[in-house]
Design a protein around this motif. Structure first.
Motif, PDB file in Angstrom:
ATOM      1  N   LYS A 198      63.207 -14.679  26.880  1.00  0.00           N
ATOM      2  CA  LYS A 198      61.767 -13.733  27.202  1.00  0.00           C
ATOM      3  C   LYS A 198      62.312 -13.603  25.766  1.00  0.00           C
ATOM      4  O   LYS A 198      62.612 -14.652  24.518  1.00  0.00           O
ATOM      5  N   GLU A 199      60.989 -12.845  25.099  1.00  0.00           N
ATOM      6  CA  GLU A 199      60.388 -12.932  24.207  1.00  0.00           C
ATOM      7  C   GLU A 199      61.213 -12.378  23.115  1.00  0.00           C
ATOM      8  O   GLU A 199      61.868 -11.385  24.151  1.00  0.00           O
ATOM      9  N   GLY A 200      62.046 -13.507  22.216  1.00  0.00           N
ATOM     10  CA  GLY A 200      62.837 -12.923  20.937  1.00  0.00           C
ATOM     11  C   GLY A 200      62.755 -12.423  19.310  1.00  0.00           C
ATOM     12  O   GLY A 200      61.416 -12.728  19.245  1.00  0.00           O
ATOM     13  N   VAL A 201      64.288 -12.069  18.887  1.00  0.00           N
ATOM     14  CA  VAL A 201      63.574 -11.711  17.442  1.00  0.00           C
ATOM     15  C   VAL A 201      63.489 -12.828  16.274  1.00  0.00           C
ATOM     16  O   VAL A 201      64.689 -13.509  16.484  1.00  0.00           O
ATOM     17  N   ASN A 202      63.289 -13.194  15.443  1.00  0.00           N
ATOM     18  CA  ASN A 202      63.098 -13.881  15.081  1.00  0.00           C
ATOM     19  C   ASN A 202      63.790 -13.612  13.217  1.00  0.00           C
ATOM     20  O   ASN A 202      62.942 -13.581  12.635  1.00  0.00           O
ATOM     21  N   SER A 203      64.518 -13.048  13.372  1.00  0.00           N
ATOM     22  CA  SER A 203      66.247 -13.170  12.641  1.00  0.00           C
ATOM     23  C   SER A 203      66.504 -14.206  11.301  1.00  0.00           C
ATOM     24  O   SER A 203      66.906 -15.284  11.701  1.00  0.00           O
ATOM     25  N   HIS A 204      66.151 -13.865  10.296  1.00  0.00           N
ATOM     26  CA  HIS A 204      66.476 -14.995   9.191  1.00  0.00           C
ATOM     27  C   HIS A 204      68.010 -15.047   8.444  1.00  0.00           C
ATOM     28  O   HIS A 204      67.677 -15.654   7.708  1.00  0.00           O
ATOM     29  N   ILE A 205      68.551 -14.046   8.804  1.00  0.00           N
ATOM     30  CA  ILE A 205      69.913 -13.900   8.285  1.00  0.00           C
ATOM     31  C   ILE A 205      70.702 -13.779   9.395  1.00  0.00           C
ATOM     32  O   ILE A 205      70.801 -12.903  10.536  1.00  0.00           O
ATOM     33  N   LEU A 206      71.083 -14.755   8.981  1.00  0.00           N
ATOM     34  CA  LEU A 206      73.025 -14.970  10.190  1.00  0.00           C
ATOM     35  C   LEU A 206      74.303 -14.118   8.875  1.00  0.00           C
ATOM     36  O   LEU A 206      73.829 -15.491   7.735  1.00  0.00           O
ATOM     37  N   LEU A 207      75.425 -14.061   9.259  1.00  0.00           N
ATOM     38  CA  LEU A 207      76.624 -14.274   8.406  1.00  0.00           C
ATOM     39  C   LEU A 207      78.267 -14.182   9.048  1.00  0.00           C
ATOM     40  O   LEU A 207      77.990 -14.616  10.614  1.00  0.00           O
ATOM     41  N   PHE A 208      78.142 -14.550   7.808  1.00  0.00           N
ATOM     42  CA  PHE A 208      79.324 -15.237   8.198  1.00  0.00           C
ATOM     43  C   PHE A 208      80.768 -14.509   7.649  1.00  0.00           C
ATOM     44  O   PHE A 208      80.214 -13.873   6.661  1.00  0.00           O
ATOM     45  N   GLU A 209      81.809 -14.337   8.234  1.00  0.00           N
ATOM     46  CA  GLU A 209      83.042 -12.807   7.328  1.00  0.00           C
ATOM     47  C   GLU A 209      83.357 -13.905   6.455  1.00  0.00           C
ATOM     48  O   GLU A 209      83.554 -13.782   5.109  1.00  0.00           O
ATOM     49  N   GLY A 210      83.464 -15.962   6.083  1.00  0.00           N
ATOM     50  CA  GLY A 210      84.277 -16.104   5.148  1.00  0.00           C
ATOM     51  C   GLY A 210      82.723 -17.754   4.698  1.00  0.00           C
ATOM     52  O   GLY A 210      82.138 -17.444   4.880  1.00  0.00           O
ATOM     53  N   GLU A 211      83.575 -18.449   4.455  1.00  0.00           N
ATOM     54  CA  GLU A 211      82.172 -19.523   3.692  1.00  0.00           C
ATOM     55  C   GLU A 211      81.841 -20.654   4.723  1.00  0.00           C
ATOM     56  O   GLU A 211      82.907 -20.983   5.751  1.00  0.00           O
ATOM     57  N   PRO A 212      80.792 -20.279   4.798  1.00  0.00           N
ATOM     58  CA  PRO A 212      79.960 -21.050   6.310  1.00  0.00           C
ATOM     59  C   PRO A 212      80.579 -22.494   5.413  1.00  0.00           C
ATOM     60  O   PRO A 212      80.013 -23.584   4.617  1.00  0.00           O
ATOM     61  N   ILE A 213      80.193 -23.136   6.760  1.00  0.00           N
ATOM     62  CA  ILE A 213      80.543 -25.215   6.661  1.00  0.00           C
ATOM     63  C   ILE A 213      79.709 -25.649   7.658  1.00  0.00           C
ATOM     64  O   ILE A 213      79.168 -25.429   8.724  1.00  0.00           O
ATOM     65  N   ASN A 214      78.779 -26.494   7.006  1.00  0.00           N
ATOM     66  CA  ASN A 214      77.999 -27.063   7.822  1.00  0.00           C
ATOM     67  C   ASN A 214      77.880 -28.750   8.336  1.00  0.00           C
ATOM     68  O   ASN A 214      79.083 -29.533   7.723  1.00  0.00           O
ATOM     69  N   LEU A 215      77.985 -28.718   9.485  1.00  0.00           N
ATOM     70  CA  LEU A 215      78.571 -30.263  10.130  1.00  0.00           C
ATOM     71  C   LEU A 215      77.356 -30.930  10.572  1.00  0.00           C
ATOM     72  O   LEU A 215      77.358 -30.598  11.466  1.00  0.00           O
ATOM     73  N   GLN A 216      76.871 -32.191  10.135  1.00  0.00           N
ATOM     74  CA  GLN A 216      75.996 -32.842  10.815  1.00  0.00           C
ATOM     75  C   GLN A 216      76.593 -34.419  11.616  1.00  0.00           C
ATOM     76  O   GLN A 216      77.822 -34.766  11.604  1.00  0.00           O
ATOM     77  N   VAL A 217      76.814 -33.531  13.054  1.00  0.00           N
ATOM     78  CA  VAL A 217      77.616 -34.061  14.572  1.00  0.00           C
ATOM     79  C   VAL A 217      77.075 -35.951  14.639  1.00  0.00           C
ATOM     80  O   VAL A 217      76.919 -36.834  14.612  1.00  0.00           O
ATOM     81  N   GLY A 218      75.288 -35.273  14.738  1.00  0.00           N
ATOM     82  CA  GLY A 218      74.602 -36.385  15.248  1.00  0.00           C
ATOM     83  C   GLY A 218      73.404 -36.896  15.101  1.00  0.00           C
ATOM     84  O   GLY A 218      73.156 -35.443  15.790  1.00  0.00           O
ATOM     85  N   MET A 219      72.528 -37.812  15.006  1.00  0.00           N
ATOM     86  CA  MET A 219      71.254 -38.038  15.507  1.00  0.00           C
ATOM     87  C   MET A 219      71.061 -38.982  16.018  1.00  0.00           C
ATOM     88  O   MET A 219      71.437 -40.506  16.101  1.00  0.00           O
ATOM     89  N   VAL A 220      70.104 -38.740  17.385  1.00  0.00           N
ATOM     90  CA  VAL A 220      70.041 -39.540  18.566  1.00  0.00           C
ATOM     91  C   VAL A 220      68.265 -39.899  18.523  1.00  0.00           C
ATOM     92  O   VAL A 220      67.719 -39.277  18.999  1.00  0.00           O
TER      93      VAL A 220
END
Length: 305
Positions: A198-220
């Motif tokens: 269904k139609e969703g809310v486009n929220s720009h804010i996501l929160l982590f309690e601690g420091e977020p880490i970004n892991l690039q798993v791969g691209m095909v």
């Protein structure tokens, strides 16, 4: 309407190490089948290895020396049926070339969906440039790449995803699962909603309690489609991940970033923050252009075994 088994809807048949991914990709139709299978296999791996659904919700497939679990219809587990329907909705949006990102999110408190635990971001592109291959988002092989190379890159992505799942800390006992779909606004009808969404809310804010880490798993990339997988979680929940992943592919990136956005394509600028600084950023949200977003009914998964 009955939900077809995922294995049927993407034409995964039994008893062969060669049937998870197609043996050749020569046209756009075969490329679409490949991307669907890779996406469905990845979602199945995530839900299985994070212990979201019981063993009965999965069928066994083999890919080289990997024993994979693929989601299947399990009437005893309504949650798995919902996820299968989400995947089928993504298939519909892929077929129409509308889908830009599918973002699978896990969070602990149903009352605070912005405070997330894990994010799995799948990003899609649609091109007609001839067969190309990008193993690690850094090294490309030119036109004429064999289908076998695309298959090898897909297997590598699944292997790295397995390594990642095995090195993440345990989830809370109770978690909520949801999937938001982001579209290419220029081609997607305003009233379009895929099955199960269904139609969703486009929220720009996501929160982590601690420091977020970004892991690039791969691209095909097949030359007709590309799929890119990124995982974001709290740095403290990652165990010995750097050594394991870097040994397999030294170009794997770890960075403190938000959701992927292409400057030439994206109208959004999603960001992920630590809890203690996020709210100071919310005032700028209203000034950003909104990308069309869909979301399903959220799944609360209590007391996982």
């Amino acid at each position: 309407m009955a939900i077809a088994q995922l294995s049927h809807s993407i034409r995964i048949h039994k008893a062969s190490k060669e049937t998870i991914f197609p043996s050749q990709i020569t046209d756009e139709r075969e490329s679409l089948v490949m991307v669907k299978k890779l996406f469905a296999t990845s979602i199945s791996c995530i839900t299985y290895l994070r212990g979201l659904f019981p063993e009965s919700s999965y069928g066994e497939r083999h890919l080289e020396d990997l024993s994979l679990r693929i989601l299947r219809e399990d009437k005893k587990c309504p949650g798995s049926l919902h996820v299968i329907k989400w995947i089928q909705g993504c298939f519909d949006a892929m077929e129409k070339k509308y889908l830009h990102m599918a973002v699978l999110t896990l969070y602990a408190n149903p009352e605070e969906p912005e405070k997330v635990t894990e994010i799995y971001q799948f990003k899609f592109k649609y091109t007609k440039e001839g067969i190309t291959m990008d193993f690690d988002s850094n090294t490309s092989i030119g036109t004429g790449t064999k289908s076998e190379d695309i298959k090898k890159a897909s297997i590598l992505l699944i292997r790295k995803l397995y390594i990642l799942m095995q090195n993440l800390g345990p989830l809370p006992n109770d978690v909520t699962l949801t999937m938001k779909l982001h579209y290419y606004n220029a081609v997607t009808p305003h009233d379009y909603q895929p099955p199960g969404f269904k139609e969703g809310v486009n929220s720009h804010i996501l929160l982590f309690e601690g420091e977020p880490i970004n892991l690039q798993v791969g691209m095909v990339s097949t030359g007709f489609h590309s799929i890119k997988l990124k995982v974001i979680t709290e740095a403290t929940r990652v165990f010995d991940l750097e050594n394991n992943l870097f040994q397999e592919n030294s170009t794997t990136e770890i960075a403190h970033q938000g959701l992927d956005c292409d400057e030439e394509e994206e109208e959004c600028n999603d960001q992920i923050h630590r809890t203690n600084v996020a709210y100071s950023q919310q005032s700028s949200e209203s000034s950003r252009k909104k990308r069309k977003v869909s979301e399903p009914v959220k799944l609360f998964i209590p007391d996982r075994k």
